[in-house]
Motif scaffolding. Structure first.
Motif, PDB file in Angstrom:
ATOM      1  N   GLU A 136       0.795  -1.228   0.000  1.00 17.57           N
ATOM      2  CA  GLU A 136       0.000   0.000   0.000  1.00 17.57           C
ATOM      3  C   GLU A 136       0.834   1.289   0.000  1.00 17.57           C
ATOM      4  N   PRO A 137       1.873   1.421   0.847  1.00 18.71           N
ATOM      5  CA  PRO A 137       2.642   2.681   0.786  1.00 18.71           C
ATOM      6  C   PRO A 137       3.384   2.861  -0.544  1.00 18.71           C
ATOM      7  N   ILE A 138       3.747   1.755  -1.172  1.00 16.88           N
ATOM      8  CA  ILE A 138       4.426   1.845  -2.475  1.00 16.88           C
ATOM      9  C   ILE A 138       3.430   2.288  -3.539  1.00 16.88           C
ATOM     10  N   LEU A 139       2.201   1.771  -3.479  1.00 17.63           N
ATOM     11  CA  LEU A 139       1.169   2.208  -4.432  1.00 17.63           C
ATOM     12  C   LEU A 139       0.929   3.707  -4.302  1.00 17.63           C
ATOM     13  N   LYS A 140       0.864   4.194  -3.067  1.00 15.46           N
ATOM     14  CA  LYS A 140       0.673   5.642  -2.846  1.00 15.46           C
ATOM     15  C   LYS A 140       1.833   6.438  -3.436  1.00 15.46           C
ATOM     16  N   ALA A 141       3.049   5.948  -3.228  1.00 13.81           N
ATOM     17  CA  ALA A 141       4.227   6.643  -3.767  1.00 13.81           C
ATOM     18  C   ALA A 141       4.220   6.619  -5.297  1.00 13.81           C
ATOM     19  N   LEU A 142       3.807   5.506  -5.886  1.00 11.06           N
ATOM     20  CA  LEU A 142       3.728   5.418  -7.350  1.00 11.06           C
ATOM     21  C   LEU A 142       2.704   6.401  -7.906  1.00 11.06           C
ATOM     22  N   VAL A 143       1.545   6.489  -7.262  1.00  3.78           N
ATOM     23  CA  VAL A 143       0.516   7.437  -7.694  1.00  3.78           C
ATOM     24  C   VAL A 143       1.035   8.867  -7.547  1.00  3.78           C
ATOM     25  N   ASN A 144       1.696   9.153  -6.431  1.00  7.63           N
ATOM     26  CA  ASN A 144       2.260  10.494  -6.221  1.00  7.63           C
ATOM     27  C   ASN A 144       3.336  10.833  -7.235  1.00  7.63           C
ATOM     28  N   SER A 145       3.981   9.804  -7.797  1.00  9.59           N
ATOM     29  CA  SER A 145       5.026  10.057  -8.788  1.00  9.59           C
ATOM     30  C   SER A 145       4.481  10.081 -10.219  1.00  9.59           C
ATOM     31  N   GLY A 146       3.157   9.893 -10.370  1.00  4.06           N
ATOM     32  CA  GLY A 146       2.552  10.056 -11.690  1.00  4.06           C
ATOM     33  C   GLY A 146       1.964   8.812 -12.325  1.00  4.06           C
ATOM     34  N   LEU A 147       2.057   7.653 -11.701  1.00  3.31           N
ATOM     35  CA  LEU A 147       1.474   6.444 -12.280  1.00  3.31           C
ATOM     36  C   LEU A 147      -0.015   6.420 -11.964  1.00  3.31           C
ATOM     37  N   TYR A 148      -0.830   6.252 -12.997  1.00  2.52           N
ATOM     38  CA  TYR A 148      -2.274   6.161 -12.776  1.00  2.52           C
ATOM     39  C   TYR A 148      -2.620   4.734 -12.376  1.00  2.52           C
ATOM     40  N   ILE A 149      -3.315   4.595 -11.251  1.00  2.00           N
ATOM     41  CA  ILE A 149      -3.816   3.306 -10.789  1.00  2.00           C
ATOM     42  C   ILE A 149      -5.275   3.525 -10.416  1.00  2.00           C
ATOM     43  N   SER A 150      -6.182   2.850 -11.119  1.00  2.00           N
ATOM     44  CA  SER A 150      -7.607   3.013 -10.804  1.00  2.00           C
ATOM     45  C   SER A 150      -7.888   2.451  -9.412  1.00  2.00           C
ATOM     46  N   ASP A 151      -8.964   2.921  -8.819  1.00  2.00           N
ATOM     47  CA  ASP A 151      -9.337   2.431  -7.484  1.00  2.00           C
ATOM     48  C   ASP A 151      -9.590   0.931  -7.500  1.00  2.00           C
ATOM     49  N   SER A 152     -10.247   0.441  -8.554  1.00  2.00           N
ATOM     50  CA  SER A 152     -10.550  -0.995  -8.614  1.00  2.00           C
ATOM     51  C   SER A 152      -9.278  -1.825  -8.747  1.00  2.00           C
ATOM     52  N   LEU A 153      -8.309  -1.349  -9.532  1.00  2.00           N
ATOM     53  CA  LEU A 153      -7.039  -2.072  -9.663  1.00  2.00           C
ATOM     54  C   LEU A 153      -6.265  -2.018  -8.350  1.00  2.00           C
ATOM     55  N   ARG A 154      -6.255  -0.869  -7.720  1.00  2.00           N
ATOM     56  CA  ARG A 154      -5.594  -0.724  -6.418  1.00  2.00           C
ATOM     57  C   ARG A 154      -6.181  -1.713  -5.418  1.00  2.00           C
ATOM     58  N   ASP A 155      -7.514  -1.768  -5.357  1.00  2.00           N
ATOM     59  CA  ASP A 155      -8.183  -2.683  -4.432  1.00  2.00           C
ATOM     60  C   ASP A 155      -7.852  -4.137  -4.752  1.00  2.00           C
ATOM     61  N   GLU A 156      -7.813  -4.469  -6.037  1.00  2.00           N
ATOM     62  CA  GLU A 156      -7.488  -5.838  -6.444  1.00  2.00           C
ATOM     63  C   GLU A 156      -6.070  -6.221  -6.034  1.00  2.00           C
ATOM     64  N   VAL A 157      -5.114  -5.316  -6.254  1.00  2.00           N
ATOM     65  CA  VAL A 157      -3.717  -5.581  -5.896  1.00  2.00           C
ATOM     66  C   VAL A 157      -3.596  -5.738  -4.382  1.00  2.00           C
ATOM     67  N   LEU A 158      -4.233  -4.856  -3.631  1.00  3.43           N
ATOM     68  CA  LEU A 158      -4.163  -4.958  -2.171  1.00  3.43           C
ATOM     69  C   LEU A 158      -4.804  -6.248  -1.668  1.00  3.43           C
ATOM     70  N   SER A 159      -5.882  -6.663  -2.318  1.00  4.39           N
ATOM     71  CA  SER A 159      -6.528  -7.922  -1.940  1.00  4.39           C
ATOM     72  C   SER A 159      -5.603  -9.106  -2.227  1.00  4.39           C
ATOM     73  N   LEU A 160      -4.987  -9.113  -3.404  1.00  2.00           N
ATOM     74  CA  LEU A 160      -4.036 -10.187  -3.745  1.00  2.00           C
ATOM     75  C   LEU A 160      -2.853 -10.210  -2.791  1.00  2.00           C
ATOM     76  N   ALA A 161      -2.483  -9.036  -2.290  1.00  2.29           N
ATOM     77  CA  ALA A 161      -1.362  -8.924  -1.354  1.00  2.29           C
ATOM     78  C   ALA A 161      -1.769  -9.252   0.088  1.00  2.29           C
ATOM     79  N   GLY A 162      -3.071  -9.440   0.311  1.00  2.00           N
ATOM     80  CA  GLY A 162      -3.556  -9.708   1.654  1.00  2.00           C
ATOM     81  C   GLY A 162      -3.540  -8.489   2.550  1.00  2.00           C
ATOM     82  N   GLU A 163      -3.716  -7.323   1.946  1.00  2.00           N
ATOM     83  CA  GLU A 163      -3.701  -6.071   2.728  1.00  2.00           C
ATOM     84  C   GLU A 163      -5.072  -5.422   2.710  1.00  2.00           C
TER      85      GLU A 163
END
Length: 163
Positions: A136-163
């Motif tokens: 999760e903190p890496i996803l936030k840093a990636l978004v802050n650095s300009g990478l677009y991550i949709s909310d649904s993709l973010r949620d899916e990645v966090l779910s796969l990561a068990g977070e």
């Protein structure tokens, strides 16, 4: 022998800007950067994090694209993406993985039966390898650095990561 991970510019730039570039060289992969990608990134200037990494990282293989594979030329992609696919096709016996954040590049690679991941799948792999505790903190840093991550993709990645 490590699996070759042939990395395009976007994952390098995003990981460098977000402060997580060391995950590439700390991973289980042999990091391969096409020479065209390295050229593109090194033009970022002396203050650019990705440019600094490209110019100073000793544990990366830079591979030239003098001869592009005809299969790679059959798709409409940028020069760096075409070069990455061409390198993967030349190294098919090593079962390489190409790393793109561009959907069309991943689609083209898969159409040529190449294994392909994006930055987010790479992060999941890093978590599986226990290189990172939380995504999760890496996803936030990636978004802050300009990478677009949709909310649904973010949620899916966090779910796969068990977070």
């Amino acid at each position: 022998m490590s699996t070759p991970l042939i990395v395009d510019s976007s994952p390098i730039i995003c990981l460098a800007k977000s402060g997580y570039i060391e995950l590439l060289t700390g991973s289980r992969f042999e990091i391969v950067v096409p020479s065209l990608v390295a050229e593109e990134i090194s033009n970022g200037g002396s203050e650019d994090a990705a440019s600094i990494w490209i110019c100073s990282e000793p544990d990366v293989s830079f591979v030239s694209c003098e001869e592009l594979q005809s299969e790679a030329l059959s798709v409409q992609l940028g020069r760096g993406e075409t070069c990455a696919i061409s390198i993967a096709l030349r190294r098919q016996s090593e079962n390489p993985i190409v790393m793109f954040d561009d959907y069309q590049a991943r689609k083209a690679a898969r159409a040529l039966n190449l294994r392909c991941i994006g930055t987010l799948r790479f992060l999941l792999d890093c978590k599986e390898q226990k290189l990172i505790d939380k995504i999760e903190p890496i996803l936030k840093a990636l978004v802050n650095s300009g990478l677009y991550i949709s909310d649904s993709l973010r949620d899916e990645v966090l779910s796969l990561a068990g977070e």
